[in-house]
Design a protein around this motif. Sequence first.
Motif, PDB file in Angstrom:
ATOM      1  N   THR A  10      42.152  38.887  35.993  1.00  0.00           N
ATOM      2  CA  THR A  10      41.036  38.177  35.361  1.00  0.00           C
ATOM      3  C   THR A  10      40.907  36.771  35.933  1.00  0.00           C
ATOM      4  O   THR A  10      39.794  36.317  36.256  1.00  0.00           O
ATOM      5  CB  THR A  10      41.241  38.099  33.843  1.00  0.00           C
ATOM      6  N   ALA A  11      42.029  36.062  36.060  1.00  0.00           N
ATOM      7  CA  ALA A  11      41.998  34.707  36.608  1.00  0.00           C
ATOM      8  C   ALA A  11      41.472  34.702  38.036  1.00  0.00           C
ATOM      9  O   ALA A  11      40.683  33.823  38.419  1.00  0.00           O
ATOM     10  CB  ALA A  11      43.395  34.095  36.562  1.00  0.00           C
ATOM     11  N   ALA A  12      41.871  35.682  38.840  1.00  0.00           N
ATOM     12  CA  ALA A  12      41.387  35.763  40.222  1.00  0.00           C
ATOM     13  C   ALA A  12      39.889  35.998  40.259  1.00  0.00           C
ATOM     14  O   ALA A  12      39.163  35.412  41.089  1.00  0.00           O
ATOM     15  CB  ALA A  12      42.125  36.881  40.959  1.00  0.00           C
ATOM     16  N   LEU A  13      39.386  36.845  39.355  1.00  0.00           N
ATOM     17  CA  LEU A  13      37.948  37.122  39.319  1.00  0.00           C
ATOM     18  C   LEU A  13      37.166  35.918  38.793  1.00  0.00           C
ATOM     19  O   LEU A  13      36.046  35.646  39.252  1.00  0.00           O
ATOM     20  CB  LEU A  13      37.670  38.365  38.474  1.00  0.00           C
ATOM     21  N   LEU A  14      37.720  35.206  37.819  1.00  0.00           N
ATOM     22  CA  LEU A  14      37.065  33.976  37.353  1.00  0.00           C
ATOM     23  C   LEU A  14      36.991  32.953  38.476  1.00  0.00           C
ATOM     24  O   LEU A  14      35.945  32.333  38.698  1.00  0.00           O
ATOM     25  CB  LEU A  14      37.812  33.401  36.156  1.00  0.00           C
ATOM     26  N   ASP A  15      38.096  32.764  39.176  1.00  0.00           N
ATOM     27  CA  ASP A  15      38.092  31.824  40.305  1.00  0.00           C
ATOM     28  C   ASP A  15      37.033  32.210  41.323  1.00  0.00           C
ATOM     29  O   ASP A  15      36.283  31.353  41.824  1.00  0.00           O
ATOM     30  CB  ASP A  15      39.467  31.810  40.983  1.00  0.00           C
TER      31      ASP A  15
END
Length: 441
Positions: free
Chosen positions: A339-344
């Motif tokens: 999720t964090a990678a996709l938000l970034d």
Amino acid sequence: MPAPMKRSGRRSLQVTSAAFVCLASAASLALTAPAAVAAPGPSTSPSANPSASPSVTPPARMSIVGGARLGQPGTQVDLANGAPVLPKDLTARSWIVADAESGEVLAAHNAHWRLPPASTLKMLFADTVLPRFPKTTQHKVTAEDLAGMGEGSSLVGIKEGETYTVHDLWLGVFLRSGNDAVHVLSSMNGGVADTVKQMNAHAEELQALDTTAVSPDGYDMPGQVSSAYDLTLIARSGMQKKDFREYCSTVRAKFPGETKKDDKTGKTTRGTFEIQNTNRLLAGDYDITQYQGIAGVKNGNTTNAGATFTGVAERNGKVLLVTVMNPQKPQHNQVYKETAALLDWGFRAAGKARPVGQLVPPKSAAQPGAGSATAAADAAGEAGGAGNASGAPVAAAASEDGGSGMGVALGIAGGALALLAGAAFLVNRRWPLPDLVRRRH
């Protein structure tokens, strides 16, 4: 993230940009705009049984709600010049990245694949039931209230015979994913069966047509499914509600304990204990840091669903929603890492990646005059509005239980007029998100 419950087990269709307009009504907090036409028209999966158990691979054809490309299996993205490539090593069976304000889907992978949702389904429960009871309402818990919970359910620690406020119960739902809190609220709402019916009716109203609720708490049940697309729609609707935003963004709070009697004095006392949010992007963990700009929403983990998560975050005035379902890499906190990678990626790609679909508005938004009526209905279940007639943001309320992370509200840009498939609809974009993670802890 808590342990899984034991039993529960190329070119895109373009969204024409349009001029920004001002939404003056403070009551227009709900994600309902006065007029809306979903494009393309709603279409369910070709499966004869929409709640059938998901297969090992996504269907060749899925729902096209929000756009034809979202019904195709595999990754859908349209990178213009200068747009960053998607993160490597994404292993989730399904995921989606969407602009929470405009509704544009920036990228998706099997967005409409119907999968077990786990406790992310509690977002639909909350969006359905939360407006029905003032947070100060008190309820004394009976044995019947707690009946029917699945084996291995996540619990906040509610005790029979004790009295709790609705505010307490919702903290238990959002922070500890407490199925006991869900069952007590369902009992107050007429029972589990009636609550599930209301949830399914609300899902249909939101055009979350991949979703079939069987249990209000997300515990694995035959035929209970949702999709990354639907969970994102549901989160977007829930985040319009002030109380919903407060609960899902609270990092920790005090929860009422058990009443005890002192044998010597005969006096009774009731203590409290601290509960912490199981959303690891909000609270952090030993192998993952709190995500800068995170403001909720809900995580889940069951035997059949694996790990699921929907998150909302803000950066430089841009608000994104990401849903990730069932990462296949067996690494601790993998759902949060993806999720964090996709938000970034989404924050870097905003304005560069062309949209591949759209988060559709609720059905009632297409009805003349429905916008103000629905907004008023949603506002009735909240402690306050999103803004005032001048458009100035209003401060978000702090948690009454001392939940950290609640601060001055972030005023999100005013309303915008978007055109989709030639039909215009007005989208409310006033989101005073909690200003809780401008910093890293």
